[in-house]
Scaffold this active site. Structure first.
Site, PDB file in Angstrom:
ATOM      1  N   HIS A  60      17.810   2.458 -32.698  1.00 18.34           N
ATOM      2  CA  HIS A  60      18.605   1.473 -33.451  1.00 18.34           C
ATOM      3  C   HIS A  60      18.070   0.051 -33.256  1.00 18.34           C
ATOM      4  O   HIS A  60      18.831  -0.905 -33.139  1.00 18.34           O
ATOM      5  CB  HIS A  60      20.086   1.543 -33.068  1.00 18.34           C
ATOM      6  CG  HIS A  60      20.716   2.858 -33.407  1.00 18.34           C
ATOM      7  ND1 HIS A  60      21.222   3.124 -34.662  1.00 18.34           N
ATOM      8  CD2 HIS A  60      20.897   3.984 -32.687  1.00 18.34           C
ATOM      9  CE1 HIS A  60      21.699   4.369 -34.682  1.00 18.34           C
ATOM     10  NE2 HIS A  60      21.505   4.910 -33.510  1.00 18.34           N
ATOM     11  N   ASN A  85      27.914   6.344 -36.654  1.00 13.95           N
ATOM     12  CA  ASN A  85      26.810   6.453 -37.609  1.00 13.95           C
ATOM     13  C   ASN A  85      27.373   6.532 -39.022  1.00 13.95           C
ATOM     14  O   ASN A  85      28.588   6.606 -39.208  1.00 13.95           O
ATOM     15  CB  ASN A  85      25.994   7.723 -37.322  1.00 13.95           C
ATOM     16  CG  ASN A  85      25.037   7.545 -36.147  1.00 13.95           C
ATOM     17  OD1 ASN A  85      24.550   6.450 -35.877  1.00 13.95           O
ATOM     18  ND2 ASN A  85      24.769   8.622 -35.451  1.00 13.95           N
ATOM     19  N   TYR A  98      24.963   3.926 -22.965  1.00 15.66           N
ATOM     20  CA  TYR A  98      24.919   2.720 -23.801  1.00 15.66           C
ATOM     21  C   TYR A  98      25.123   1.468 -22.966  1.00 15.66           C
ATOM     22  O   TYR A  98      24.381   0.491 -23.097  1.00 15.66           O
ATOM     23  CB  TYR A  98      25.936   2.815 -24.942  1.00 15.66           C
ATOM     24  CG  TYR A  98      25.373   3.599 -26.109  1.00 15.66           C
ATOM     25  CD1 TYR A  98      24.842   4.877 -25.925  1.00 15.66           C
ATOM     26  CD2 TYR A  98      25.318   3.064 -27.392  1.00 15.66           C
ATOM     27  CE1 TYR A  98      24.302   5.598 -26.978  1.00 15.66           C
ATOM     28  CE2 TYR A  98      24.766   3.777 -28.449  1.00 15.66           C
ATOM     29  CZ  TYR A  98      24.262   5.042 -28.231  1.00 15.66           C
ATOM     30  OH  TYR A  98      23.713   5.750 -29.266  1.00 15.66           O
TER      31      TYR A  98
END
Ligand code: NDP
Length: 507
Positions: A57, A129, A339
């Protein structure tokens, strides 16, 4: 102020800078003097203008906006930002998965759909997403999958062989692969696609009841997609088509909107659900779990500085607020760690202190030193309260923020995620009932078009998987592949393969 009323140029420490044109030299011809510190600082800053790009990303586009709640889901959640009438400032960042920072926008790929809501109870991040499912269901496979999407270590090129090798050996990927290769795999802009929380999350209410939840964000701009041929034309003219579209829309006063919906499953229903509702490769059928209207969000302000507000934006599924929580989904559980950890690596330990990541509500914690700690001791509100428990009015825990107990059952073990799962039925419904005949044709040719240099045994293995979904799926792709071959577009030996490690066709 200088004489012409423009602001003074200063050092980063605030002192006026006498010249930004001429270096300090010993004589007109040089050499330079070491004491020309502003020159050294300027060069040093230039060297440090890039931070590590996201492993995935990396290429993204974002804007600020507002979430407005028009429905009433208070029976499911006590989250303040989701109560009727609530309005919450937010940030959205959309992205492609595989491309690097400079990649073209109009490439076939899954799109990231990351939302940060600055609620009065802290930041709530929904890092989803534009697809409701994902390629893998076990986090052990996440790094391997991403390696297949990035560059080959020797050729430094993207490798369709690696992609299809992995996919054909991972039947759980069929659902996402089909969506990726269908029209929805190449939207014309971030505004013309849906967003999905993808994982199953949970909500809990004032009575301590838990519900499993799927989040959906439906584009109000309508779905619009490029064919591969159209995208080639676009990329030939501009690599920044998404940034241009989003920037021009919002700066021009046309604010994109997405309708927010949830699907809700009572906690105990998960035990009788015919499929694993925490499996990221599955959707919850709308017929069984009808989407409930919650509200909408609108994007209405572009960042003043892309780097500060979008490149520095750190979204993490670890950020939840009272009334919202996670689920047993193994992929979600892994992302809770990975993350936040990516941001600690990329932006610094205290990345939540960067203005775009900073909560709009007060925050008080006992984390102490480390990179990016610009708050110092005041994070606790009192310099003497830098440990806990303390007698100096340091922050104390909030028992009411405790979510209801999470029911967990079973022995700690490694459960084979490849057996006992139906990887085909939901793809079959998509193929048979949702995709129109012309879209199916594009699906077939999109897939065959990526097989130009993929070894035959890998293509055959993947065709075998398509056949398990539907014989027409296999037949359609095979026909499209034959066409590519007849046109001379199939050269499976084009990619160099190390002669010491030839591909092994065995299962
Ligand atoms: P439904 O007929 O109720 O839903 C079909 C859904 O498919 C639509 O609501 C839409 O989702 C989505 N869709 C429509 N056109 C396309 C397209 N061209 N490409 C991809 N998705 C499209 O059936 P089910 O809920 O039983 O789902 C059937 C299949 O649809 C699933 O197996 C899944 O593959 C796919 N799907 C299902 C979603 C879900 O959450 N149930 C979400 C997206 C896809 P949307 O309203 O989100 O645009």
């Amino acid at each position: 102020m200088s004489e012409n009323k423009r602001p003074n140029l200063t050092t980063s420490a605030g002192a006026p800078v006498p010249s930004n044109q001429d270096s300090l030299t010993a004589g007109e011809r040089g050499p330079l003097l070491m004491q020309d510190y502003q020159l050294i600082e300027k060069l040093a800053h230039q060297n440090r203008e890039r931070i590590p790009e996201r492993t995935v990303h990396a290429k993204g586009w974002g804007a600020h906006g507002t979430l407005k709640i028009t429905g009433d889901i208070s029976r499911y959640t006590k989250a303040k930002a989701l109560q009727p009438g609530a309005e919450t400032p937010m940030l959205a960042r959309f992205s492609t998965v595989a491309g690097e920072l400079g990649a073209a926008d109009a490439e076939r790929d899954v799109r990231g759909f990351a939302l940060k809501f600055y609620t009065e109870d802290g930041n709530w991040d929904l890092v989803g997403n534009n697809t409701p499912v994902f390629f893998v269901r076990d986090p052990y496979k996440f790094a391997d999958f991403i390696h297949t999407q990035k560059r080959h270590p020797k050729t430094n090129m993207r490798s369709p062989t690696a992609m299809w090798d992995f996919w054909s050996l991972s039947p759980e990927s069929l659902h996402q692969v089909t969506i990726l290769m269908s029209d929805r795999g190449l939207p014309v802009s971030p505004m013309h696609m849906n967003g999905y929380g993808s994982h199953t999350y949970s909500m809990w209410n004032d009575q301590g009841e838990r519900f499993w939840v799927k989040f959906h964000f439906k584009t109000e701009q309508g779905h619009k997609h490029y064919t591969n041929a159209e995208a080639e034309q676009v990329v030939g003219k501009t690599r920044e088509s998404y940034q241009e579209a989003l920037y021009n829309a919002i700066e021009g006063g046309t604010y994109p909107r997405w309708k927010m919906q949830i699907q809700v499953m009572p906690e105990m229903d998960a035990e009788t659900c015919p499929f694993n509702p925490f499996d990221l490769t599955k959707v919850w059928p709308h017929g069984d779990y009808p989407p409930i209207d919650v509200g909408y969000f609108e994007l209405n302000r572009m960042p003043e500085n892309y780097f500060a507000e979008i490149e520095n934006a750190a979204f993490s599924p670890s950020n939840i607020v009272p009334g919202i929580s996670w689920s047993p989904d193994k992929m979600l559980q892994a992302r809770i760690f990975s993350y936040a950890d990516a941001h600690r690596h990329r932006l610094g330990t205290h990345y939540e202190q960067i203005p775009v990541n900073r909560p709009h509500c007060p925050m008080h914690h006992y984390h102490k030193d480390g990179e990016m700690n610009v708050y110092g001791g005041i994070a606790t509100g009192n310099p003497n309260a830098y440990y806990e428990p303390n007698s100096f009015n340091g922050p104390v825990e909030v028992p009411a923020a405790q979510e209801p107990p999470l029911r967990i059952d079973g022995n700690a073990n490694r459960y084979d995620h490849r057996t006992g799962h139906d990887d085909y039925s939901q793809v079959r419904v998509l193929f048979e009932k949702v995709l129109e005949p012309d879209e199916k044709e594009r699906l077939f040719s999109n897939i065959a078009g990526t097989w130009a240099d993929v070894p035959e045994f890998i293509c055959e293995r993947q065709l075998g998987e398509f056949k398990k979904v539907h014989p027409d799926y296999e037949a359609g792709v095979r026909k499209a592949w034959e066409k590519v071959k007849a046109e001379g577009g199939y050269q499976p030996n084009a990619q160099p393969v190390d002669e010491n490690t030839p591909p092994v066709a065995a299962e």
